[in-house]
Design a protein around this motif. Sequence first.
Motif, PDB file in Angstrom:
ATOM      1  N   ASP A 217      -2.085  -5.306 -11.236  1.00  0.00           N
ATOM      2  CA  ASP A 217      -3.359  -5.951 -11.589  1.00  0.00           C
ATOM      3  C   ASP A 217      -4.581  -5.136 -11.163  1.00  0.00           C
ATOM      4  O   ASP A 217      -5.553  -5.669 -10.629  1.00  0.00           O
ATOM      5  CB  ASP A 217      -3.397  -7.358 -10.982  1.00  0.00           C
ATOM      6  CG  ASP A 217      -4.472  -8.249 -11.588  1.00  0.00           C
ATOM      7  OD1 ASP A 217      -4.851  -8.017 -12.752  1.00  0.00           O
ATOM      8  OD2 ASP A 217      -4.929  -9.174 -10.892  1.00  0.00           O
ATOM      9  N   GLY A 218      -4.518  -3.813 -11.365  1.00  0.00           N
ATOM     10  CA  GLY A 218      -5.653  -2.964 -11.048  1.00  0.00           C
ATOM     11  C   GLY A 218      -5.792  -2.577  -9.591  1.00  0.00           C
ATOM     12  O   GLY A 218      -6.699  -1.837  -9.226  1.00  0.00           O
ATOM     13  N   VAL A 219      -4.910  -3.056  -8.739  1.00  0.00           N
ATOM     14  CA  VAL A 219      -4.949  -2.721  -7.322  1.00  0.00           C
ATOM     15  C   VAL A 219      -4.273  -1.369  -7.124  1.00  0.00           C
ATOM     16  O   VAL A 219      -3.254  -1.072  -7.736  1.00  0.00           O
ATOM     17  CB  VAL A 219      -4.256  -3.824  -6.488  1.00  0.00           C
ATOM     18  CG1 VAL A 219      -4.178  -3.451  -5.028  1.00  0.00           C
ATOM     19  CG2 VAL A 219      -5.005  -5.139  -6.641  1.00  0.00           C
TER      20      VAL A 219
ATOM     21  N   GLU B 233       3.379   5.366 -11.426  1.00  0.00           N
ATOM     22  CA  GLU B 233       4.450   4.829 -12.254  1.00  0.00           C
ATOM     23  C   GLU B 233       4.431   3.308 -12.340  1.00  0.00           C
ATOM     24  O   GLU B 233       4.753   2.742 -13.380  1.00  0.00           O
ATOM     25  CB  GLU B 233       5.799   5.291 -11.689  1.00  0.00           C
ATOM     26  CG  GLU B 233       6.973   4.924 -12.546  1.00  0.00           C
ATOM     27  CD  GLU B 233       8.274   5.535 -12.045  1.00  0.00           C
ATOM     28  OE1 GLU B 233       9.306   5.222 -12.632  1.00  0.00           O
ATOM     29  OE2 GLU B 233       8.254   6.314 -11.075  1.00  0.00           O
ATOM     30  N   VAL B 234       4.071   2.637 -11.259  1.00  0.00           N
ATOM     31  CA  VAL B 234       4.153   1.171 -11.216  1.00  0.00           C
ATOM     32  C   VAL B 234       2.792   0.488 -11.225  1.00  0.00           C
ATOM     33  O   VAL B 234       2.710  -0.733 -11.190  1.00  0.00           O
ATOM     34  CB  VAL B 234       4.957   0.688  -9.981  1.00  0.00           C
ATOM     35  CG1 VAL B 234       6.359   1.245 -10.004  1.00  0.00           C
ATOM     36  CG2 VAL B 234       4.244   1.057  -8.678  1.00  0.00           C
ATOM     37  N   GLY B 235       1.715   1.253 -11.274  1.00  0.00           N
ATOM     38  CA  GLY B 235       0.365   0.704 -11.184  1.00  0.00           C
ATOM     39  C   GLY B 235       0.067  -0.410 -12.169  1.00  0.00           C
ATOM     40  O   GLY B 235      -0.681  -1.337 -11.850  1.00  0.00           O
TER      41      GLY B 235
ATOM     42  N   ARG C  85       0.843  -1.205   0.000  1.00  0.00           N
ATOM     43  CA  ARG C  85       0.000   0.000   0.000  1.00  0.00           C
ATOM     44  C   ARG C  85       0.879   1.257   0.000  1.00  0.00           C
ATOM     45  O   ARG C  85       0.620   2.205  -0.734  1.00  0.00           O
ATOM     46  CB  ARG C  85      -0.937   0.007   1.213  1.00  0.00           C
ATOM     47  CG  ARG C  85      -1.989   1.099   1.117  1.00  0.00           C
ATOM     48  CD  ARG C  85      -2.933   1.125   2.301  1.00  0.00           C
ATOM     49  NE  ARG C  85      -3.598  -0.116   2.586  1.00  0.00           N
ATOM     50  CZ  ARG C  85      -4.658  -0.593   1.930  1.00  0.00           C
ATOM     51  NH1 ARG C  85      -5.153   0.066   0.918  1.00  0.00           N
ATOM     52  NH2 ARG C  85      -5.208  -1.729   2.287  1.00  0.00           N
ATOM     53  N   ALA C  86       1.941   1.261   0.777  1.00  0.00           N
ATOM     54  CA  ALA C  86       2.847   2.411   0.820  1.00  0.00           C
ATOM     55  C   ALA C  86       3.510   2.625  -0.535  1.00  0.00           C
ATOM     56  O   ALA C  86       3.647   3.760  -0.997  1.00  0.00           O
ATOM     57  CB  ALA C  86       3.894   2.211   1.908  1.00  0.00           C
ATOM     58  N   CYS C  87       3.924   1.556  -1.170  1.00  0.00           N
ATOM     59  CA  CYS C  87       4.534   1.637  -2.500  1.00  0.00           C
ATOM     60  C   CYS C  87       3.547   2.215  -3.508  1.00  0.00           C
ATOM     61  O   CYS C  87       3.899   3.103  -4.289  1.00  0.00           O
ATOM     62  CB  CYS C  87       5.001   0.252  -2.935  1.00  0.00           C
ATOM     63  SG  CYS C  87       5.704   0.200  -4.586  1.00  0.00           S
ATOM     64  N   LEU C  88       2.335   1.716  -3.484  1.00  0.00           N
ATOM     65  CA  LEU C  88       1.318   2.201  -4.419  1.00  0.00           C
ATOM     66  C   LEU C  88       0.927   3.650  -4.135  1.00  0.00           C
ATOM     67  O   LEU C  88       0.630   4.409  -5.052  1.00  0.00           O
ATOM     68  CB  LEU C  88       0.094   1.293  -4.379  1.00  0.00           C
ATOM     69  CG  LEU C  88       0.307  -0.065  -5.050  1.00  0.00           C
ATOM     70  CD1 LEU C  88      -0.807  -1.030  -4.664  1.00  0.00           C
ATOM     71  CD2 LEU C  88       0.406   0.094  -6.552  1.00  0.00           C
TER      72      LEU C  88
END
Length: 46
Positions: free
Chosen positions: A18-20, A12-14, A3-6
Amino acid sequence: MLRACLKRWGWEVGAFFDGVTATSSDAELSRIAPMHPVFRIAEGDG
């Protein structure tokens, strides 16, 4: 950790998640977690 990464780099990495997104439920993050290993690098370990 995912979650922190997203939250920080989702724009950039989404495509790799897989849509999360950072606002997805815990269940959705748990579903993709096995596909995204996380590790820690710490000075002095080992």
